[in-house]
Design an enzyme around this catalytic site. Sequence first.
Site, PDB file in Angstrom:
ATOM      1  N   TYR A 183      41.130  35.762  21.085  1.00 45.60           N
ATOM      2  CA  TYR A 183      40.469  35.466  22.370  1.00 45.60           C
ATOM      3  C   TYR A 183      38.946  35.424  22.195  1.00 45.60           C
ATOM      4  O   TYR A 183      38.263  34.608  22.799  1.00 45.60           O
ATOM      5  CB  TYR A 183      40.838  36.516  23.434  1.00 45.60           C
ATOM      6  CG  TYR A 183      42.218  36.296  24.021  1.00 45.60           C
ATOM      7  CD1 TYR A 183      42.386  35.554  25.190  1.00 45.60           C
ATOM      8  CD2 TYR A 183      43.350  36.826  23.410  1.00 45.60           C
ATOM      9  CE1 TYR A 183      43.644  35.349  25.730  1.00 45.60           C
ATOM     10  CE2 TYR A 183      44.615  36.629  23.945  1.00 45.60           C
ATOM     11  CZ  TYR A 183      44.760  35.886  25.105  1.00 45.60           C
ATOM     12  OH  TYR A 183      46.009  35.670  25.633  1.00 45.60           O
TER      13      TYR A 183
ATOM     14  N   CYS B  33      51.754  35.421  28.370  1.00 45.02           N
ATOM     15  CA  CYS B  33      50.751  36.437  28.035  1.00 45.02           C
ATOM     16  C   CYS B  33      51.248  37.365  26.921  1.00 45.02           C
ATOM     17  O   CYS B  33      52.297  37.999  27.052  1.00 45.02           O
ATOM     18  CB  CYS B  33      50.453  37.247  29.296  1.00 45.02           C
ATOM     19  SG  CYS B  33      49.458  38.707  28.984  1.00 45.02           S
TER      20      CYS B  33
END
Length: 347
Positions: free
Chosen positions: A218, A81
Amino acid sequence: MSTLQHQEASLQGAKDESVAKLEQSIGGSKTHEHLSDISKMKTEDDGSFKRKAASFRNWIEPNGEFAPEKGRYHLYVSYACPWATRTLIVRKLKGLEDLIGVTVVSPRMGNNGWPFANVDAFPGADTDPINGAEHVKDLYLRVKPDYDGRFTVPVLWDKQQGTIVNNESSEIIRMFNTAFNQFLPADKAALDFYPEKLRKEIDEVNDWVYDTVNNGVYKSGFASTQKAYEAAVVPVFASLDRLEKMLAGQEYLVGGQLTEADIRLFVTIVRFDPVYVTHFKCNLRTIRDGYPNLHRWMRVLYWGSPAFKDTCNFEHIKTHYFWSHPMINPHRIVPVGPIPNILPLDA
Ligand SMILES: N[C@@H](CCC(=O)N[C@@H](CS)C(=O)NCC(=O)O)C(=O)O
């Protein structure tokens, strides 16, 4: 019913009750799938992806509810992440390793979200030494049984109160920047990645870099219509072009020194060629072939500083993205290239 049957039935009853209690304490295994399973996450009506704000926003400060203390706080992260990796980088740059422990989840985020190693023993993943949780969602539900946000990493945990201090990486790195200085040697305490005199400029850069680069990739990757995808991917490259110009003849983004603006950008750029170009369809250009200044800046940080290199685990990064988003990559095949994931400095 015979005595034996009766005993068995009451034993079963007790077992059901304890299982139910356990499930309740960890939030149940099924009921939260709409929040924990990313493949069930809905985009907006126009097909665009909007990231929800983080929910736990407490601050570590002297005389506050969460006072700075050695060994009291713990980080739950994924190496995959980018947001969590920001916190790992600042923890290492500031020399906070002995003060703040870390637990790493498996990169394979499934129906129940991020699992610990007791559920998925992926190399490099840990079991949870504090709460014995199976998934990150268990931590959230232990603290707030009616939690209805996403079960994200990083999580900054308070071992003393058994609760979440903060789950927003941009705030966690600000705390790490100053809150523990009293326990650090002078050279580490003096490091300031958000210096007063550069704050305005750092905030400005962070603002558009967050929207169009960190989160922009994203928005591109999670878009569920052609229009939403194109509306997201074009600004990603407009911002990369802008950053490329800013880095011409400059070692760092702001003020000629390493700041959180570099740290926040680095985690996206290092994932760009290995993941975002293919998985999130950010393929107008690559960093290695299209952006010489950004490419050099990234490699200088990566090869020059263990805080950047040692927190970067490409096995976790690539496995996570290509495995965990079956709505984008249904066969979960992890690409072999690019080789190497990051080129040497003299390439
Ligand atoms: N605002 C958060 C965002 C963190 C975040 O979105 N983390 C992702 C991983 S990269 C996550 O855990 N997602 C799980 C999910 O949405 O189910 C931060 O910057 O700390």
